[in-house]
Design an enzyme around this catalytic site. Structure first.
Site, PDB file in Angstrom:
ATOM      1  N   HIS A 279      24.744  12.841   1.634  1.00  0.00           N
ATOM      2  CA  HIS A 279      23.705  11.828   1.469  1.00  0.00           C
ATOM      3  C   HIS A 279      24.238  10.525   0.875  1.00  0.00           C
ATOM      4  CE1 HIS A 279      19.520  10.611  -0.008  1.00  0.00           C
ATOM      5  NE2 HIS A 279      19.425  10.754   1.293  1.00  0.00           N
ATOM      6  N   LYS A 281      25.841   6.954   0.411  1.00  0.00           N
ATOM      7  CA  LYS A 281      25.797   5.751   1.240  1.00  0.00           C
ATOM      8  C   LYS A 281      26.701   4.712   0.584  1.00  0.00           C
ATOM      9  CE  LYS A 281      21.119   6.930   2.611  1.00  0.00           C
ATOM     10  NZ  LYS A 281      21.339   8.347   2.254  1.00  0.00           N
ATOM     11  N   HIS A 507      12.783   2.918   0.245  1.00  0.00           N
ATOM     12  CA  HIS A 507      13.798   3.925   0.522  1.00  0.00           C
ATOM     13  C   HIS A 507      14.839   3.892  -0.588  1.00  0.00           C
ATOM     14  CE1 HIS A 507      17.129   5.918   2.793  1.00  0.00           C
ATOM     15  NE2 HIS A 507      16.106   6.657   3.164  1.00  0.00           N
ATOM     16  N   LYS A 509      16.175   4.310  -4.453  1.00  0.00           N
ATOM     17  CA  LYS A 509      15.944   5.307  -5.494  1.00  0.00           C
ATOM     18  C   LYS A 509      16.502   4.746  -6.801  1.00  0.00           C
ATOM     19  CE  LYS A 509      17.264   7.468  -1.464  1.00  0.00           C
ATOM     20  NZ  LYS A 509      16.074   7.189  -0.689  1.00  0.00           N
TER      21      LYS A 509
END
Length: 620
Positions: A279, A281, A507, A509
């Site tokens: 996950h 990025k 989107h 966090k």
């Protein structure tokens, strides 16, 4: 069956899941990306209209996201009599889409497919299934002229329905604040001032920021053809290494996407624990002038850079060290270089060895943030503090400072995906995760301050720029929600008026600790990690072992690294100024849910009121 709560009554599907230990990540936000139907024409401001798919559209992979149990499929209703756009996975109001089989993931078909946000669900087993049927191809290849009558008036203004202006992307070096190097993304459809100092992926890869030689793209979700187009023409053939977590059929589809691009190579992340995802990025950019790191919350699909709220930390250009420098040289006060190299080494990948060597030859001393990563594994002893939320706890213990009255300083978590956390709050959220979030220095005080969790309500999604399709990137399932109704008492609305992004669903966090009047921050974290045990790790064996399922990465801002006691909150981040205030991406104080508010749940109907494009959300 139905379920009542103080946040409304839900229709619940008959599928059930009894495994509370399996976390469900939500949207690319979560460990897998949920698909987002684009009833409004996901890749542009134009409404859905007949058109032929682009030549690369058929190569984009659709990978379902892990989930606890099979769930109903989703269909988005269009206005009566309006045709569905070719290549859009959005059947008409009277049709239903194929079953999602409880999974969702990646893809963005030329901007008009479902944009799947990543989910951290720990319980995924279905992969590689298509998320919906495409509308039959239109005989016309020419895009028809968009008329005002094709859609109801947009509350976001007439510009919502047109393409980005020519100057939407950079024409000169944008005005940036270098104090924190924390940036939001550009959002199509916002007033120009709210994009001042924000960055699009084309800005990041622009020659104005460096003469690119090679790059690495770590991510969960990829549209390879779209990604290649984001590189400027002069860098479009420079080598790119893709670091991904796909296996078997999903991996084959990803490789197929890259066949037209011989300069793209792959590195597969090892996922040795079930239901984990890659996950992280991150971009590593190697220039003639030096080296740069970007840690972001965006997948490499158009939808994630279009009308969602994303965040990123962009490093300065790190210069090359003089020949003969030692490996320990070029370190920052936050040990960013050491921790980045350790994170890359955790992949145990030959493809990254050259980059590990290359980074070692650069001076990263200007980094002022701490790296907070997760890598899959079970860790004991001192290794428990290397990854996940125990890594965050260790950093806050060592580098944050106690504040007067800290028992009243609330913890704020903001995310786009939610995992399964148990039958009550003590099982993980307050019994384990909150202890990390409330750590401030070496104080023996262990307060129990308020915890505010920011997650969009149904009405937030309905009135967003994208409308209901934005909920495809917020994949909180009814199967998980009905087992943890206690969690919803913590929920607060997504409101971001100061950044102009109230209608651009998150989107991003972020996690932070704020003063009681919300004017100061004790620390701030931007990360890929959603609210799930898969992302953050969970203690096992009476607290003697921690298990982490997924790869995640974020950066922690601690005031001491900036010669401050606390960070003042910047109340008006736009237009950008070089202020000492920290640009929190949403409004403080958070707004608690009202008794009428419901958290967005992506696999139940939302048809009480149409969204900003006249659509409803109808699972079948």
């Amino acid at each position: 069956m139905s379920q009542d709560s103080h946040h409304g009554k839900w229709a619940i599907s008959s599928s059930d899941d009894d495994d509370d230990d399996k976390a469900i990540p939500l949207s690319g936000t979560t460990t897998s990306q949920s698909r987002q139907p684009t009833a409004s024409g996901q890749g542009s401001h134009r409404p859905a209209s007949p058109r032929n798919p682009g030549p690369e559209a058929a190569t984009v992979e659709v990978k379902p996201e892990p989930a606890n149990a099979p769930v109903s499929s989703l269909a988005v209703g269009l206005e009566a009599g309006r045709p569905a756009a070719t290549n859009q996975l959005i059947p008409s109001k009277y049709e239903t889409s194929p079953s999602l089989a409880g999974k969702r993931k990646k893809e963005e078909l030329d901007g008009s497919g479902w944009a799947l946000s990543d989910s951290d669900d720990d319980d995924g087993d279905v992969k590689g299934k298509s998320l919906g049927k495409r509308a039959p191809p239109s005989p016309k290849s020419k895009k028809p002229k968009v008329e005002e009558t094709e859609r109801p008036p947009s509350p976001h203004g007439r510009l919502y329905y047109i393409d980005e202006p020519e100057d939407f992307f950079e024409s000169s070096i944008p005005c940036l604040s270098d104090t924190y190097r924390f940036y939001l993304n550009k959002v199509t459809g916002l007033d120009r001032k709210y994009n001042s100092g924000a960055l699009h992926i084309r800005d990041i890869l622009s020659p104005l920021f460096g003469t690119l030689k090679e790059s690495v793209q770590f991510n969960y979700c990829f549209d390879i053809a779209w990604m290649v187009k984001q590189y400027p023409s002069e860098f479009r053939d420079c080598p790119v290494l893709i670091v991904h977590g796909d296996k078997r059929e999903a991996k084959a589809r990803l490789l197929q996407q890259a066949k037209p691009f011989p300069h793209i190579h792959f590195c597969q992340a090892k996922l040795d624990i079930a239901f984990g995802t890659h996950h992280t990025k991150m971009m590593l950019l190697w220039y003639e002038e030096g080296f740069r790191v970007i840690i972001t919350t965006s997948n490499l699909i158009k939808a994630d850079w279009y009308q969602k709220t994303q965040g990123m930390w962009m490093s300065p250009v790190f210069p090359r060290l003089p020949e003969g420098s030692g490996k320990s040289e070029g370190e920052s006060p936050t040990f960013f270089k050491r921790d980045l190299l350790e994170y890359l080494a955790s992949y145990r990948a030959p493809e990254l060895e050259e980059w590990i060597q290359r980074i070692g030859e650069h001076d990263l001393s200007e980094a002022r943030v701490y790296l907070v990563g997760s890598t899959p594994g079970r860790y004991v002893g001192s290794d428990m503090e290397r990854w996940g939320h125990l890594r965050l706890r260790k950093l806050l213990y060592d580098h944050a400072e106690p504040v007067p009255g800290e028992e009243r300083w609330p913890v704020i978590g903001q995310f786009s995906s939610i995992g399964s956390m148990g039958l009550d709050k003590t099982k993980w959220l307050t019994g384990e995760f909150q202890r990390t979030m409330t750590t401030l220095g070496k104080s023996s005080l262990r307060p129990d301050p308020p915890m505010h969790l920011v997650y969009p309500s149904v009405d937030d999604v309905r009135t967003s720029l994208e409308g209901y399709p934005a909920g495809g990137s917020l994949p909180y399932s009814i199967q998980t929600a009905q087992k943890q109704l206690w969690l919803h008492a913590f929920f607060h609305r997504w409101k971001a008026t100061a950044t102009g992004r109230s209608h651009a669903m998150p989107h991003i966090k972020t996690y932070m600790r704020a003063s009681p009047d919300f004017t100061q921050l004790a620390w701030f974290l931007v990360t890929s990690a959603n609210l799930s045990k898969a992302a953050w790790g969970a203690l096992e064996k009476n607290g003697t072992q921690v298990m982490v399922r997924s790869y995640e990465l974020g950066v922690l801002y601690v005031p001491s690294a900036f010669n401050m006691k606390t960070f003042p909150v910047l109340k008006s981040p736009f237009p950008v100024s070089d202020s000492a205030g920290f640009p929190v991406p949403f409004d403080l104080p958070p707004t608690c849910y009202s008794p009428k508010d419901q958290p967005w749940i992506w696999n139940i109907p939302h048809n009480q009121a149409p969204d900003t494009h006249g659509n409803v959300w109808v699972p079948s």
